[in-house]
Design an enzyme around this catalytic site. Structure first.
Site, PDB file in Angstrom:
ATOM      1  N   PHE A  82      40.602  57.677  24.091  1.00  0.00           N
ATOM      2  CA  PHE A  82      40.262  56.619  24.657  1.00  0.00           C
ATOM      3  C   PHE A  82      41.813  56.218  25.878  1.00  0.00           C
ATOM      4  CE2 PHE A  82      37.944  55.450  20.965  1.00  0.00           C
ATOM      5  CZ  PHE A  82      36.467  55.288  21.942  1.00  0.00           C
ATOM      6  N   SER A 126      33.784  57.820  32.626  1.00  0.00           N
ATOM      7  CA  SER A 126      32.824  56.617  33.474  1.00  0.00           C
ATOM      8  C   SER A 126      32.411  57.045  34.452  1.00  0.00           C
ATOM      9  CB  SER A 126      34.058  55.668  34.070  1.00  0.00           C
ATOM     10  OG  SER A 126      34.332  54.588  35.099  1.00  0.00           O
ATOM     11  N   TYR A 151      42.252  55.057  40.646  1.00  0.00           N
ATOM     12  CA  TYR A 151      41.636  54.437  38.679  1.00  0.00           C
ATOM     13  C   TYR A 151      40.447  56.048  38.529  1.00  0.00           C
ATOM     14  CZ  TYR A 151      38.266  52.887  34.960  1.00  0.00           C
ATOM     15  OH  TYR A 151      37.439  53.604  34.105  1.00  0.00           O
ATOM     16  N   LYS A 155      39.634  59.197  35.904  1.00  0.00           N
ATOM     17  CA  LYS A 155      38.298  59.913  35.827  1.00  0.00           C
ATOM     18  C   LYS A 155      38.207  61.502  36.183  1.00  0.00           C
ATOM     19  CE  LYS A 155      39.059  56.404  33.023  1.00  0.00           C
ATOM     20  NZ  LYS A 155      39.205  57.042  31.221  1.00  0.00           N
ATOM     21  N   ASN A 201      37.753  42.210  35.025  1.00  0.00           N
ATOM     22  CA  ASN A 201      36.284  42.486  34.690  1.00  0.00           C
ATOM     23  C   ASN A 201      35.095  41.140  34.381  1.00  0.00           C
ATOM     24  OD1 ASN A 201      37.243  44.835  33.176  1.00  0.00           O
ATOM     25  ND2 ASN A 201      35.660  44.932  34.508  1.00  0.00           N
ATOM     26  N   GLY A 299      36.301  47.450  47.584  1.00  0.00           N
ATOM     27  CA  GLY A 299      36.599  48.773  46.427  1.00  0.00           C
ATOM     28  C   GLY A 299      34.710  48.853  45.415  1.00  0.00           C
TER      29      GLY A 299
HETATM   30  C1  UD1 Z   1      35.205  49.118  37.141  1.00  0.00           C
HETATM   31  C2  UD1 Z   1      34.973  50.459  37.448  1.00  0.00           C
HETATM   32  C3  UD1 Z   1      34.476  50.757  36.115  1.00  0.00           C
HETATM   33  C4  UD1 Z   1      35.693  50.472  35.274  1.00  0.00           C
HETATM   34  C5  UD1 Z   1      35.692  49.274  34.933  1.00  0.00           C
HETATM   35  C6  UD1 Z   1      37.178  48.618  34.406  1.00  0.00           C
HETATM   36  C7  UD1 Z   1      33.405  51.117  39.120  1.00  0.00           C
HETATM   37  C8  UD1 Z   1      32.672  51.084  39.725  1.00  0.00           C
HETATM   38  N1  UD1 Z   1      33.533  50.410  38.106  1.00  0.00           N
HETATM   39  O1  UD1 Z   1      33.477  48.371  37.399  1.00  0.00           O
HETATM   40  O2  UD1 Z   1      33.722  52.321  35.831  1.00  0.00           O
HETATM   41  O3  UD1 Z   1      35.568  51.233  33.799  1.00  0.00           O
HETATM   42  O4  UD1 Z   1      36.183  48.366  36.119  1.00  0.00           O
HETATM   43  O5  UD1 Z   1      37.906  48.185  35.110  1.00  0.00           O
HETATM   44  O6  UD1 Z   1      34.790  51.864  39.867  1.00  0.00           O
HETATM   45  N2  UD1 Z   1      33.027  40.422  39.462  1.00  0.00           N
HETATM   46  C9  UD1 Z   1      32.786  39.164  40.246  1.00  0.00           C
HETATM   47  N3  UD1 Z   1      33.681  38.439  39.760  1.00  0.00           N
HETATM   48  C10 UD1 Z   1      35.122  38.908  38.496  1.00  0.00           C
HETATM   49  C11 UD1 Z   1      34.678  40.375  38.477  1.00  0.00           C
HETATM   50  C12 UD1 Z   1      33.933  40.725  38.908  1.00  0.00           C
HETATM   51  O7  UD1 Z   1      32.045  38.810  40.521  1.00  0.00           O
HETATM   52  O8  UD1 Z   1      35.512  38.075  38.783  1.00  0.00           O
HETATM   53  C13 UD1 Z   1      31.285  40.803  39.627  1.00  0.00           C
HETATM   54  C14 UD1 Z   1      32.256  42.334  40.681  1.00  0.00           C
HETATM   55  O9  UD1 Z   1      31.581  42.383  41.908  1.00  0.00           O
HETATM   56  C15 UD1 Z   1      30.866  42.986  40.097  1.00  0.00           C
HETATM   57  C16 UD1 Z   1      30.063  42.963  38.682  1.00  0.00           C
HETATM   58  O10 UD1 Z   1      31.061  41.559  38.830  1.00  0.00           O
HETATM   59  O11 UD1 Z   1      29.802  43.038  41.038  1.00  0.00           O
HETATM   60  C17 UD1 Z   1      31.009  44.090  37.726  1.00  0.00           C
HETATM   61  O12 UD1 Z   1      32.370  43.752  37.493  1.00  0.00           O
HETATM   62  P1  UD1 Z   1      33.978  44.876  35.962  1.00  0.00           P
HETATM   63  O13 UD1 Z   1      33.637  43.446  35.697  1.00  0.00           O
HETATM   64  O14 UD1 Z   1      35.076  44.234  37.245  1.00  0.00           O
HETATM   65  O15 UD1 Z   1      33.480  45.486  36.386  1.00  0.00           O
HETATM   66  P2  UD1 Z   1      33.146  47.161  37.786  1.00  0.00           P
HETATM   67  O16 UD1 Z   1      34.524  46.793  39.035  1.00  0.00           O
HETATM   68  O17 UD1 Z   1      31.636  47.836  37.535  1.00  0.00           O
END
Ligand code: UD1
Length: 340
Positions: A82, A126, A151, A155, A201, A299
Site C-alpha cells: 500500500f 487506482s 500521482y 499508478k 478528499n 484535474g
Molecule cells: C482522487 C483520485 C483517486 C485517488 C484519490 C486519493 C482520480 C480520478 N481519483 O480521487 O485515484 O485515490 O484522489 O486522494 O484522480 N470534492 C469536493 N470538495 C472537496 C473535495 C472533493 O467537491 O473538498 C469533490 C471532487 O471534486 C470530486 C469528489 O468530491 O468530484 C471526490 O473527490 P476526492 O474525494 O478528492 O476523490 P477523487 O478526486 O475522486
C-alpha cells in the site's frame, strides 16, 4: 498460518486490511514510515482484533533496509504493497516526490521479494489509471488514458513495473487492485481516515466541516455534464475494500488461480454525485453540512464508476455496504476521534 507483510499498514486502507487479515487468521507484519499515519494505529488494531502486528518503521526508498527487513522476516508468504503518497494535488506541485517515492518503493519491494523468495504480491492501484473514460462503467479492459496527475502516472507506471518484472521471468505472481473511491471507517470507530492537515478528499472534508474543524465544504463545480451538475464517483466502503485484499491473498496462496498477473476493479458499480453524497450524509447522520458551490478543481474528472463483474465472478468478492453505511461510519469515526 500464513504471514503477510503489509507496507503502509498503519495508513487508511492498510490498517483496515490488517484488521481483516488478522481476523481471518493471518499473521501480519507492517512496514510503514509513518509519513502519513500515526503509531497509535497499532494500539487501535490491537483493541479491535486482540492481536498486535509486528511493526518496522522505515522508508521503503532505502533499498538496503527493505532487503534486510524482508530477510529478517523470514517466512513471509505474500506482500500487500500500500505504501505510497496519494495526494493528487501535491503530486502536481511536487512530481519528483511522487515518482521517487511511489516507484522506488515498489521496485525495492519487488527486489526484496526476489532476494528472499517471496512469491506473491497484491498491489494497490487506482481507478485513476483510466483517466476520464469514454464509456461507463469501466471494465479492466477499458483503455488506459494519459494520467491527469503525476500521482495517476505513478499508478500506471507501477502496474507496468510489475508486469515487466514478471515478464522478465522472475518467480512472482501479482494481483493489482484498482480501487474506486474508498470511504468510511471500521464499525468500532477505532480506525478511519485521518489525513494530515487540510483534507483533499470529499468525505474527511465533510466530516471535519460538520465536526467544526473546517468552516465550510467547497463543492468544486456544479456545471458538469451530470444530472445535478456535480461530478460522479463510485464510493466504496473501506471495510469491503479491505476484505477484497484477504480474498486476493487467498487466491494467490491457493495454487488454483490461472495467471501470473491479474487486475480487478474494486467498486460498487454505482455512481454518486457530490450532492448525493452530501444529501445521504445528512439523512443518515441527521446533521447538516455547511457547503458552498465554488469553481471546479483542476484535474477533476467528470464521472467514473466501476464495472466490478470480474471481481464478483472471478474473485468471488462483492461490495456489500451501502453509501449510507459508509458515510455513517465515517461520521462515527470522526465523532469518536474528536470526542464529540
Ligand atoms: C482522487 C483520485 C483517486 C485517488 C484519490 C486519493 C482520480 C480520478 N481519483 O480521487 O485515484 O485515490 O484522489 O486522494 O484522480 N470534492 C469536493 N470538495 C472537496 C473535495 C472533493 O467537491 O473538498 C469533490 C471532487 O471534486 C470530486 C469528489 O468530491 O468530484 C471526490 O473527490 P476526492 O474525494 O478528492 O476523490 P477523487 O478526486 O475522486
Amino acid at each position: 498460518m500464513s504471514k503477510i507483510l503489509v507496507s503502509g499498514g498503519t495508513g487508511y486502507i492498510g490498517s483496515h486490511t490488517v484488521v481483516e487479515l488478522l481476523s481471518a487468521g493471518f499473521e501480519v507484519a507492517i512496514i510503514d514510515s509513518l509519513a502519513n499515519s500515526q503509531i497509535d494505529v497499532l494500539d487501535r488494531i490491537e483493541r479491535i482484533t486482540g492481536k498486535r502486528p509486528e511493526f518496522y518503521q522505515f522508508d521503503l526508498k532505502e533499498r538496503h533496509d527493505t532487503r534486510a527487513v524482508l530477510h529478517e522476516l523470514d517466512g513471509i508468504d505474500a506482500v500487500i504493497h500500500f505504501a505510497a503518497y496519494k495526494s493528487v494535488n501535491e503530486s502536481v506541485n511536487n512530481p519528483f516526490k511522487y515518482y521517487r517515492n511511489n516507484l522506488q518503493s515498489l521496485m525495492n519491494i519487488i527486489d526484496g521479494m526476489i532476494r528472499n523468495k517471496v512469491k506473491y504480491l497484491v498491489f494497490s492501484s487506482s481507478c485513476t489509471v483510466y483517466g476520464q473514460p469514454d464509456t461507463l462503467p469501466v471494465t479492466e479492459n477499458s483503455p488506459i488514458k494519459p494520467a491527469d496527475s503525476p500521482y495517476g502516472s505513478t499508478k500506471q507506471i507501477s502496474e507496468q513495473i510489475i508486469q515487466d518484472a514478471i515478464r522478465s521471468g522472475i518467480d512472482i505472481k501479482a494481483i493489482a487492485l484498482r480501487y474506486f473511491n474508498p470511504i468510511g471507517a471500521h464499525e468500532s470507530a477505532e480506525i478511519g481516515e485521518l489525513p494530515n492537515g487540510e483534507p483533499d478528499n470529499l468525505i474527511p472534508y465533510i466530516t471535519q466541516t460538520v465536526a467544526g474543524v473546517r468552516p465550510q465544504l467547497k463543492v468544486f463545480g456544479n456545471d458538469y455534464n451530470t444530472p445535478d451538475g456535480t461530478p460522479i464517483r463510485d464510493y466504496i466502503h473501506v471495510v469491503d475494500l479491505a476484505k477484497a485484499h484477504v480474498t486476493a491473498i487467498k487466491r494467490l496462496l491457493d495454487s488454483d488461480y490461472k495467471s501470473n498477473y491479474e487486475i480487478f476493479n474494486l467498486g460498487t458499480g454505482n455512481g454518486s454525485s457530490v450532492l448525493e453524497v452530501i444529501n445521504t450524509f445528512e439523512a443518515v447522520t441527521n446533521r447538516s453540512v455547511n457547503y458552498a458551490i465554488t469553481e471546479r478543481r483542476s484535474g477533476d474528472i467528470e464521472k467514473i464508476w466501476a464495472d466490478a463483474t470480474l471481481a464478483n465472478t472471478e474473485l468471488g468478492w462483492k461490495a456489500k455496504k451501502s453509501l449510507g453505511d459508509a458515510l455513517l461510519s465515517a461520521w462515527n469515526w470522526e465523532k469518536k476521534y474528536r470526542n464529540l
